[in-house]
Design an enzyme around this catalytic site. Structure first.
Site, PDB file in Angstrom:
ATOM      1  N   ASP A   1      90.668  24.414  39.176  1.00  0.00           N
ATOM      2  CA  ASP A   1      89.440  25.173  39.510  1.00  0.00           C
ATOM      3  C   ASP A   1      88.841  24.855  40.881  1.00  0.00           C
ATOM      4  OD1 ASP A   1      89.906  26.021  36.953  1.00  0.00           O
ATOM      5  OD2 ASP A   1      87.943  25.487  36.151  1.00  0.00           O
TER       6      ASP A   1
ATOM      7  N   ASP B   1      89.343  29.466  37.169  1.00  0.00           N
ATOM      8  CA  ASP B   1      88.318  29.907  36.231  1.00  0.00           C
ATOM      9  C   ASP B   1      88.090  31.393  36.522  1.00  0.00           C
ATOM     10  OD1 ASP B   1      86.743  28.730  34.174  1.00  0.00           O
ATOM     11  OD2 ASP B   1      84.940  28.805  35.430  1.00  0.00           O
TER      12      ASP B   1
ATOM     13  N   HIS C   1      86.212  34.519  34.770  1.00  0.00           N
ATOM     14  CA  HIS C   1      85.374  35.089  33.710  1.00  0.00           C
ATOM     15  C   HIS C   1      85.094  36.571  33.932  1.00  0.00           C
ATOM     16  CE1 HIS C   1      84.663  31.068  32.292  1.00  0.00           C
ATOM     17  NE2 HIS C   1      83.981  30.703  33.368  1.00  0.00           N
TER      18      HIS C   1
ATOM     19  N   HIS D   1      80.098  37.020  30.756  1.00  0.00           N
ATOM     20  CA  HIS D   1      80.783  36.046  29.886  1.00  0.00           C
ATOM     21  C   HIS D   1      79.762  35.264  29.052  1.00  0.00           C
ATOM     22  CE1 HIS D   1      83.238  32.397  28.906  1.00  0.00           C
ATOM     23  NE2 HIS D   1      84.157  33.336  28.738  1.00  0.00           N
TER      24      HIS D   1
ATOM     25  N   HIS E   1      79.306  32.591  37.202  1.00  0.00           N
ATOM     26  CA  HIS E   1      80.222  31.996  38.191  1.00  0.00           C
ATOM     27  C   HIS E   1      81.642  32.486  37.965  1.00  0.00           C
ATOM     28  CE1 HIS E   1      80.769  29.440  34.670  1.00  0.00           C
ATOM     29  NE2 HIS E   1      81.967  29.169  35.135  1.00  0.00           N
TER      30      HIS E   1
ATOM     31  N   LYS F   1      91.935  31.130  33.303  1.00  0.00           N
ATOM     32  CA  LYS F   1      91.329  30.765  32.011  1.00  0.00           C
ATOM     33  C   LYS F   1      89.872  31.199  31.978  1.00  0.00           C
ATOM     34  CE  LYS F   1      90.389  26.145  33.695  1.00  0.00           C
ATOM     35  NZ  LYS F   1      88.936  26.275  33.599  1.00  0.00           N
TER      36      LYS F   1
ATOM     37  N   CYS G   1      86.283  20.573  33.542  1.00  0.00           N
ATOM     38  CA  CYS G   1      87.646  21.095  33.437  1.00  0.00           C
ATOM     39  C   CYS G   1      88.724  20.047  33.706  1.00  0.00           C
ATOM     40  CB  CYS G   1      87.795  22.324  34.321  1.00  0.00           C
ATOM     41  SG  CYS G   1      86.794  23.685  33.654  1.00  0.00           S
TER      42      CYS G   1
HETATM   43  C1  VGL Z   1      83.921  24.471  34.971  1.00  0.00           C
HETATM   44  C2  VGL Z   1      81.860  24.741  34.039  1.00  0.00           C
HETATM   45  C3  VGL Z   1      82.127  26.058  33.774  1.00  0.00           C
HETATM   46  C4  VGL Z   1      84.884  23.566  35.645  1.00  0.00           C
HETATM   47  C5  VGL Z   1      84.217  25.792  34.721  1.00  0.00           C
HETATM   48  O1  VGL Z   1      85.792  24.043  36.339  1.00  0.00           O
HETATM   49  O2  VGL Z   1      84.739  22.320  35.496  1.00  0.00           O
HETATM   50  N1  VGL Z   1      82.745  23.953  34.624  1.00  0.00           N
HETATM   51  N2  VGL Z   1      83.314  26.589  34.129  1.00  0.00           N
HETATM   52 ZN    ZN Z   2      83.572  28.665  33.953  1.00  0.00          ZN
END
Ligand code: VGL
Ligand code: ZN
Length: 209
Positions: free
Chosen positions: A10, A48, A50, A54, A83, A108, A153
């Site tokens: 991510d 990431d 979404h 979401h 995000h 994801k 993550c």
């Molecule tokens: C993440 C919060 C929400 C991450 C992703 O990549 O750690 N944290 N979505």
């Molecule tokens: Zn996220």
């Protein structure tokens, strides 16, 4: 030597300063990650990704602010600012991240009702992303993790990597955390307890080459 891969978790604009869910110093890891990617034969990424609206977004829960929690079917969920919306600038990789050698990108968090922190499973801990199968098909036994965020993550990816039987290394200087109420220190503890090794970027580069 066992086959090994680098997984860049991510590392996206929204998790860098100026982004919607900025991780402090998130952008600082980019040069480190670029050097690591040069050293590894197999480089993979997660993204990431979404859909708008979401269920993990605080904006979808009346009266809730980001960083508050709600109960979902699969347990407690932290609510986030909107995000990494599919196709948005925030979901892209930072322009100075060198992605040329990346073999596969695992997206994801694209199912509207369920969040996905781990690179292996969604937050129900049952729905696979396919990463474990990919690694096994490629005979990869050792996984080096870097990227964002250490306490979400990266942590869940490391825990699942251990649960899936991979030798797991978290590259300390190449990850940064969000730190919600002590979650960063807790994350390092949980990863170590699960048998993940914490290594410096220098050590990781040396073992990869
Ligand atoms: C993440 C919060 C929400 C991450 C992703 O990549 O750690 N944290 N979505
Ligand atoms: Zn996220």
């Amino acid at each position: 030597m066992p086959q090994q891969a680098l997984l860049i978790v991510d590392l996206q604009n929204d998790f860098c300063p100026g982004g919607a869910l900025a991780v402090p110093e998130g952008d600082h890891v980019v040069p480190r990650v670029n050097r690591l990617a040069e050293a590894f034969d197999c480089v993979l990424q997660t993204q990431d990704w979404h859909p708008p609206g979401h269920h993990s977004f605080a904006s979808q829960h009346a009266g809730k602010e980001p960083m508050e929690t709600v109960q979902m079917d699969y347990g407690e969920q932290v609510l986030w600012p909107d995000h990494c919306v599919q196709g948005s600038e925030g979901a892209r990789f930072p322009p100075d991240l060198d992605t040329r050698s990346v073999e596969a990108i695992f997206r994801k968090g694209f199912r509207p009702e369920i969040d996905s922190y781990s690179a292996f499973y969604e937050n129900d801990h049952q729905t696979p992303t396919g990463l474990a199968g990919y690694l096994r098909a490629r005979s990869i036994e050792r996984l080096y993790l870097c990227g964002l965020a250490t306490d979400f993550c990266v942590k869940w990816s490391a825990l699942d990597a251990r649960a899936e039987g991979f030798e797991t290394f978290v590259v300390k200087g190449a990850t940064r955390g969000i730190d919600v109420e002590g979650s960063l220190e807790e994350a390092w503890r949980e990863m170590k307890n699960a048998g993940a090794h914490v290594v410096s970027a220098e050590t990781a580069e040396e073992t990869a080459t």
